[in-house]
Design a protein around this motif. Structure first.
Motif, PDB file in Angstrom:
ATOM      1  N   GLY A 210       1.008  -1.159   0.061  1.00  0.00           N
ATOM      2  CA  GLY A 210      -0.049   0.261   0.048  1.00  0.00           C
ATOM      3  C   GLY A 210       0.814   1.369   0.244  1.00  0.00           C
ATOM      4  N   SER A 211       0.210   2.374   0.123  1.00  0.00           N
ATOM      5  CA  SER A 211       0.956   3.667   0.153  1.00  0.00           C
ATOM      6  C   SER A 211       0.832   4.332   1.316  1.00  0.00           C
ATOM      7  CB  SER A 211       0.119   4.578  -0.887  1.00  0.00           C
ATOM      8  OG  SER A 211       0.629   6.063  -0.628  1.00  0.00           O
ATOM      9  N   SER A 212       1.745   5.146   1.738  1.00  0.00           N
ATOM     10  CA  SER A 212       1.678   5.707   3.133  1.00  0.00           C
ATOM     11  C   SER A 212       0.809   6.918   3.068  1.00  0.00           C
ATOM     12  CB  SER A 212       2.858   6.297   3.613  1.00  0.00           C
ATOM     13  OG  SER A 212       3.398   7.194   2.541  1.00  0.00           O
ATOM     14  N   ILE A 213       0.357   7.414   2.175  1.00  0.00           N
ATOM     15  CA  ILE A 213      -0.707   8.469   1.938  1.00  0.00           C
ATOM     16  C   ILE A 213      -1.803   8.171   1.255  1.00  0.00           C
ATOM     17  CG2 ILE A 213       0.632   9.690   0.277  1.00  0.00           C
ATOM     18  CD1 ILE A 213       0.228  12.303   1.493  1.00  0.00           C
ATOM     19  N   MET A 214      -1.800   7.518   0.480  1.00  0.00           N
ATOM     20  CA  MET A 214      -2.942   6.989  -0.462  1.00  0.00           C
ATOM     21  C   MET A 214      -3.506   5.662  -0.272  1.00  0.00           C
ATOM     22  SD  MET A 214      -1.293   8.758  -4.062  1.00  0.00           S
ATOM     23  CE  MET A 214       0.349   7.712  -3.599  1.00  0.00           C
ATOM     24  N   PRO A 215      -4.749   5.667   0.610  1.00  0.00           N
ATOM     25  CA  PRO A 215      -5.053   4.495   1.022  1.00  0.00           C
ATOM     26  C   PRO A 215      -5.894   3.633  -0.025  1.00  0.00           C
ATOM     27  CG  PRO A 215      -6.658   6.311   1.719  1.00  0.00           C
ATOM     28  CD  PRO A 215      -5.183   6.750   1.049  1.00  0.00           C
ATOM     29  N   GLN A 216      -5.779   4.003  -0.994  1.00  0.00           N
ATOM     30  CA  GLN A 216      -6.602   3.419  -2.330  1.00  0.00           C
ATOM     31  C   GLN A 216      -5.711   2.658  -3.252  1.00  0.00           C
ATOM     32  OE1 GLN A 216      -5.919   6.356  -2.702  1.00  0.00           O
ATOM     33  NE2 GLN A 216      -4.973   6.827  -4.699  1.00  0.00           N
ATOM     34  N   LYS A 217      -4.371   2.901  -2.905  1.00  0.00           N
ATOM     35  CA  LYS A 217      -3.280   2.390  -3.804  1.00  0.00           C
ATOM     36  C   LYS A 217      -3.261   0.994  -3.420  1.00  0.00           C
ATOM     37  CE  LYS A 217      -0.883   4.057  -6.400  1.00  0.00           C
ATOM     38  NZ  LYS A 217       0.157   4.713  -5.937  1.00  0.00           N
ATOM     39  N   ARG A 218      -2.782   0.026  -4.456  1.00  0.00           N
ATOM     40  CA  ARG A 218      -2.506  -1.272  -4.421  1.00  0.00           C
ATOM     41  C   ARG A 218      -1.157  -1.473  -5.258  1.00  0.00           C
ATOM     42  NH1 ARG A 218      -4.435  -6.325  -2.993  1.00  0.00           N
ATOM     43  NH2 ARG A 218      -6.361  -5.793  -2.694  1.00  0.00           N
ATOM     44  N   ASN A 219       0.128  -1.319  -4.608  1.00  0.00           N
ATOM     45  CA  ASN A 219       1.274  -1.344  -5.822  1.00  0.00           C
ATOM     46  C   ASN A 219       2.269  -2.469  -6.046  1.00  0.00           C
ATOM     47  OD1 ASN A 219       1.204   1.614  -5.643  1.00  0.00           O
ATOM     48  ND2 ASN A 219       2.092   1.649  -3.690  1.00  0.00           N
ATOM     49  N   PRO A 220       2.388  -2.714  -7.154  1.00  0.00           N
ATOM     50  CA  PRO A 220       3.073  -4.039  -7.708  1.00  0.00           C
ATOM     51  C   PRO A 220       4.560  -3.799  -7.196  1.00  0.00           C
ATOM     52  CG  PRO A 220       2.769  -2.702  -9.575  1.00  0.00           C
ATOM     53  CD  PRO A 220       2.041  -1.981  -8.502  1.00  0.00           C
ATOM     54  N   ASP A 221       4.712  -3.971  -6.200  1.00  0.00           N
ATOM     55  CA  ASP A 221       6.114  -3.745  -5.699  1.00  0.00           C
ATOM     56  C   ASP A 221       7.064  -5.062  -5.980  1.00  0.00           C
ATOM     57  OD1 ASP A 221       5.357  -1.345  -4.702  1.00  0.00           O
ATOM     58  OD2 ASP A 221       6.341  -1.429  -2.511  1.00  0.00           O
ATOM     59  N   ALA A 222       6.523  -6.135  -5.673  1.00  0.00           N
ATOM     60  CA  ALA A 222       7.317  -7.277  -6.056  1.00  0.00           C
ATOM     61  C   ALA A 222       7.904  -7.258  -7.448  1.00  0.00           C
ATOM     62  CB  ALA A 222       6.577  -8.548  -5.922  1.00  0.00           C
ATOM     63  N   ALA A 223       7.069  -6.864  -8.447  1.00  0.00           N
ATOM     64  CA  ALA A 223       7.421  -7.073  -9.978  1.00  0.00           C
ATOM     65  C   ALA A 223       8.459  -5.977 -10.160  1.00  0.00           C
ATOM     66  CB  ALA A 223       6.061  -6.588 -10.831  1.00  0.00           C
ATOM     67  N   GLU A 224       8.079  -4.624  -9.453  1.00  0.00           N
ATOM     68  CA  GLU A 224       9.080  -3.491  -9.463  1.00  0.00           C
ATOM     69  C   GLU A 224      10.507  -3.770  -8.988  1.00  0.00           C
ATOM     70  OE1 GLU A 224       7.092  -0.253  -7.729  1.00  0.00           O
ATOM     71  OE2 GLU A 224       5.552   0.076  -9.312  1.00  0.00           O
ATOM     72  N   LEU A 225      10.466  -4.551  -7.979  1.00  0.00           N
ATOM     73  CA  LEU A 225      11.861  -4.930  -7.271  1.00  0.00           C
ATOM     74  C   LEU A 225      12.482  -5.915  -8.457  1.00  0.00           C
ATOM     75  CD1 LEU A 225      10.755  -4.928  -3.601  1.00  0.00           C
ATOM     76  CD2 LEU A 225      12.449  -3.667  -4.672  1.00  0.00           C
ATOM     77  N   VAL A 226      11.820  -6.913  -8.872  1.00  0.00           N
ATOM     78  CA  VAL A 226      12.428  -7.844  -9.881  1.00  0.00           C
ATOM     79  C   VAL A 226      12.930  -6.833 -11.105  1.00  0.00           C
ATOM     80  CG1 VAL A 226      12.013  -9.436 -11.515  1.00  0.00           C
ATOM     81  CG2 VAL A 226      11.125  -9.735  -9.092  1.00  0.00           C
ATOM     82  N   ARG A 227      12.191  -5.975 -11.389  1.00  0.00           N
ATOM     83  CA  ARG A 227      12.652  -5.057 -12.646  1.00  0.00           C
ATOM     84  C   ARG A 227      13.760  -4.426 -12.276  1.00  0.00           C
ATOM     85  NH1 ARG A 227       8.192  -0.955 -14.411  1.00  0.00           N
ATOM     86  NH2 ARG A 227       8.758  -0.090 -12.258  1.00  0.00           N
ATOM     87  N   GLY A 228      13.761  -3.875 -11.292  1.00  0.00           N
ATOM     88  CA  GLY A 228      14.752  -2.971 -10.391  1.00  0.00           C
ATOM     89  C   GLY A 228      16.342  -3.899 -10.264  1.00  0.00           C
ATOM     90  N   LYS A 229      16.027  -5.016  -9.819  1.00  0.00           N
ATOM     91  CA  LYS A 229      17.370  -5.753  -9.340  1.00  0.00           C
ATOM     92  C   LYS A 229      18.082  -6.419 -10.626  1.00  0.00           C
ATOM     93  CE  LYS A 229      15.549  -7.162  -4.763  1.00  0.00           C
ATOM     94  NZ  LYS A 229      16.874  -6.653  -3.986  1.00  0.00           N
ATOM     95  N   THR A 230      17.460  -6.112 -11.813  1.00  0.00           N
ATOM     96  CA  THR A 230      18.163  -6.822 -13.086  1.00  0.00           C
ATOM     97  C   THR A 230      19.611  -6.079 -13.195  1.00  0.00           C
ATOM     98  OG1 THR A 230      15.896  -7.163 -14.215  1.00  0.00           O
ATOM     99  CG2 THR A 230      17.827  -6.970 -15.440  1.00  0.00           C
ATOM    100  N   GLY A 231      19.553  -4.854 -12.879  1.00  0.00           N
ATOM    101  CA  GLY A 231      20.847  -4.001 -13.141  1.00  0.00           C
ATOM    102  C   GLY A 231      21.927  -4.621 -12.250  1.00  0.00           C
ATOM    103  N   ARG A 232      21.625  -5.178 -11.234  1.00  0.00           N
ATOM    104  CA  ARG A 232      22.369  -5.490 -10.138  1.00  0.00           C
ATOM    105  C   ARG A 232      23.075  -6.800 -10.708  1.00  0.00           C
ATOM    106  NH1 ARG A 232      20.420  -5.501  -3.967  1.00  0.00           N
ATOM    107  NH2 ARG A 232      22.076  -7.079  -3.049  1.00  0.00           N
ATOM    108  N   VAL A 233      22.374  -7.605 -11.200  1.00  0.00           N
ATOM    109  CA  VAL A 233      23.038  -8.962 -11.807  1.00  0.00           C
ATOM    110  C   VAL A 233      23.875  -8.314 -12.990  1.00  0.00           C
ATOM    111  CG1 VAL A 233      22.240 -11.434 -12.856  1.00  0.00           C
ATOM    112  CG2 VAL A 233      21.090 -10.247 -10.983  1.00  0.00           C
TER     113      VAL A 233
END
Length: 463
Positions: A280-303
């Protein structure tokens, strides 16, 4: 641990290392991850030395029992690592000496830390190959089962992220099965190629002891020994190949992750993920964020960075071993951890996702997605050249745009006003269901072809 133990291999030196030199030289903080592999290799080496009559059976028994005790201490979390002893190899040897005394000194006969490090690292990377292979198979199975479930679910296919032609969600998911299938093939090829044992290469030139390298390789489940002692201690191709496979697989994971992010957005609303894989969001209660997918995308540069780092490390090193090569492990360990957790996360998301089938269907006809079907029909049924059919279809698309309707809603008389040869049969190809079921070519999106590929991959992955 006694500071004097830091002098285990410094017989020719009169003084200790400088403090900063000790800090930069020590690798125990990260290479302790190879403890199990180090003990396995030492047990195999000791057994071979005993079989060859280089050490006595009694000393071998003492060494093996001592190493098993060291392993138990490590597994129980009571082993005390010392930076003074630099690395996992010297830490294990020192503790073995504390436990069994003089026989511990015979373990290092006919080997060097150079071939010891190369063997331990190769064993660790081989284990990493096996873990990633298992996870890739698990991910592919998850995608295959989800593709079977959605084999007939119509969705828009895109080029340039613009609606192009209707496809099925099952077909889309099976595209990733093909990608990960190539990743699986690469990791299997890499494992086969790396499976030669460096132990017995010694420092760089081999050894004058009458050892049996074939036996050591056999005990450690290698296909055989490396054939050149210089290459045996200096080769890191196996780690580079592993990182290459990992980096490319992470690119595939990132592409799927990006699609999950898009599909979850309100503008698409193609899929839903449960609370287990969203935040969720710390300020927007309606949010459902796909953080797991975003982290997979972000960690690609690390490998990818780990791969570039190791390639850069090795590109200027003369034969054979240089201390630079101590830098091979942290980035390999980190890349393996990253790839594995991203594979696990994607397995979870694929298993969790639910397709919003009506929303997908509604979006599939946007942008006149069946225009190519119309052009194909004009070529096939009217007999005009495809380029002419393409031109006629473009005029019909413009006519539909001017009326604010889809191609399937364009009146026949309007179509015939563009070309009199168009008949009422044209409407048979303009629906999205008709479009996808007609794509029967090998590799096409027709549900029957999707299910054929599902069956083929199920059979392949079960072997």
């Amino acid at each position: 641990m006694d500071k004097d133990k830091g002098m285990l291999i410094r017989g020719r030196f009169a003084t200790r290392l400088a403090d900063v030199m000790e800090a930069i030289n020590a690798s125990i903080d990260f290479d302790q991850r190879m403890a199990s592999q180090d003990i396995d290799a030492s047990i195999a080496h000791s057994n071979m030395l005993s079989e060859q009559g280089i050490i006595t059976a009694a000393d071998n028994d003492s060494i093996i029992n001592g190493l098993k005790r060291v392993r138990a201490e490590i597994e129980d979390g009571v082993f005390k690592y010392s930076k003074d002893l630099e690395d996992i190899h010297m830490n294990v040897e020192s503790r073995l000496h504390e436990i069994i005394g003089a026989p511990a000194g015979r373990l290092h006969t006919a080997r060097s830390r150079n071939d010891q490090v190369a063997t331990d690292f190769k064993l660790w990377v081989r284990d990493a190959h096996d873990r990633s292979e298992q996870l890739l198979v698990e991910l592919m199975n998850a995608l295959v089962e989800r593709a079977a479930e959605y084999a007939s679910t119509v969705m828009p296919g895109f080029t340039h992220l613009q609606s192009a032609q209707p496809i099925t969600f099952g077909h889309h998911l099976m595209a990733y099965v093909e990608m990960f299938g190539r990743d699986l093939s690469r990791i299997r090829d890499s494992r086969r190629r790396m499976n030669q044992c460096p132990l017995g290469s010694a420092a760089l030139a081999g050894t004058s002891f009458f050892i049996n390298r074939q036996r050591t390789a056999e005990l450690l489940k290698f296909d055989g020994p490396t054939r050149n002692s210089l290459d045996g201690v200096s080769d890191r191709d196996f780690a580079i190949e592993y990182l290459s496979a990992a980096a490319l697989s992470m690119v595939h994971l990132s592409r799927l992750a990006e699609e999950i992010v898009l599909w979850m957005s309100p503008q698409f609303s193609f899929i839903k993920l449960s609370d287990a894989w969203t935040t969720g969001s710390s300020i927007m209660p309606q949010k459902r964020n796909p953080d797991a997918a975003e982290l997979v995308r972000g960690k690609t540069g690390r490998v990818t960075g780990s791969l570039v780092g190791l390639l850069t490390l090795m590109k200027g090193l003369p034969l054979t071993f240089s201390k630079d090569m101590q830098e091979d492990k942290e980035q390999t360990f980190d890349a393996a951890d990253t790839w594995e957790i991203c594979l696990q996360a994607m397995i979870g998301m694929v298993g969790d996702m639910v397709a919003q089938q009506e929303r997908m269907r509604a979006a599939s006809s946007a942008g006149h997605a069946t225009a190519t079907d119309l052009a194909d029909w004009l070529t096939r049924s009217v007999g005009m050249p495809f380029r002419e059919a393409h031109h006629i279809t473009g005029r019909l698309v413009r006519a539909a745009d001017e009326r604010g309707v889809g191609l399937e809603e364009l009146p026949l008389e309007v179509m015939q006003g563009v070309d009199v040869r168009i008949s009422v049969e044209v409407f048979d190809v303009l629906g999205v269901d008709n479009s996808v079921t007609s794509r029967l070519s090998t590799g096409g999106t027709a549900p029957v072809r999707v299910l054929e590929e599902v069956a083929r991959w199920r059979d392949s992955l079960a072997k």
